[in-house]
Enzyme design. Structure first.
Site, PDB file in Angstrom:
ATOM      1  N   ALA A 179      39.075  41.606  32.206  1.00  0.00           N
ATOM      2  CA  ALA A 179      40.147  41.922  33.158  1.00  0.00           C
ATOM      3  C   ALA A 179      39.792  41.331  34.517  1.00  0.00           C
ATOM      4  CB  ALA A 179      40.326  43.434  33.268  1.00  0.00           C
ATOM      5  N   ASP A 180      40.728  40.575  35.092  1.00  0.00           N
ATOM      6  CA  ASP A 180      40.506  40.056  36.443  1.00  0.00           C
ATOM      7  C   ASP A 180      41.084  41.061  37.444  1.00  0.00           C
ATOM      8  OD1 ASP A 180      43.289  39.664  36.527  1.00  0.00           O
ATOM      9  OD2 ASP A 180      43.120  37.508  36.115  1.00  0.00           O
ATOM     10  N   SER A 181      41.041  40.720  38.720  1.00  0.00           N
ATOM     11  CA  SER A 181      41.475  41.671  39.743  1.00  0.00           C
ATOM     12  C   SER A 181      42.961  42.004  39.616  1.00  0.00           C
ATOM     13  CB  SER A 181      41.156  41.147  41.140  1.00  0.00           C
ATOM     14  OG  SER A 181      41.775  39.902  41.354  1.00  0.00           O
TER      15      SER A 181
END
Length: 75
Positions: free
Chosen positions: A33-35
């Protein structure tokens, strides 16, 4: 509680197998998961549980267990 949180995370991140998500699962490392993904997950959790999760707190969420603990303590 965990099952509901796990379902929300899976839906937001497009994860088909719920068994891939455990309390010890890392959002960034295991689920990649990225930001932006993290923001979407937090917003979905806030909507579902009717709570507000401060950005400072959300930044400390490393695992699914961290999220569950916060929601249990603040719900």
């Amino acid at each position: 509680m965990f099952e509901k949180i796990r379902a929300i995370i899976a839906e937001q991140l497009g994860i088909d197998n719920l068994e891939d998500i455990a309390l010890s699962t890392s959002l960034a490392e295991d689920l990649e998961a990225d930001s932006l993904d993290a923001v979407e997950v937090i917003m979905a959790l806030e909507d579902e549980f009717g709570i507000e999760i401060p950005d400072e707190q959300a930044e400390n969420f490393k695992t699914v267990g961290d999220i569950c603990q916060f929601i249990e303590e603040n719900n």
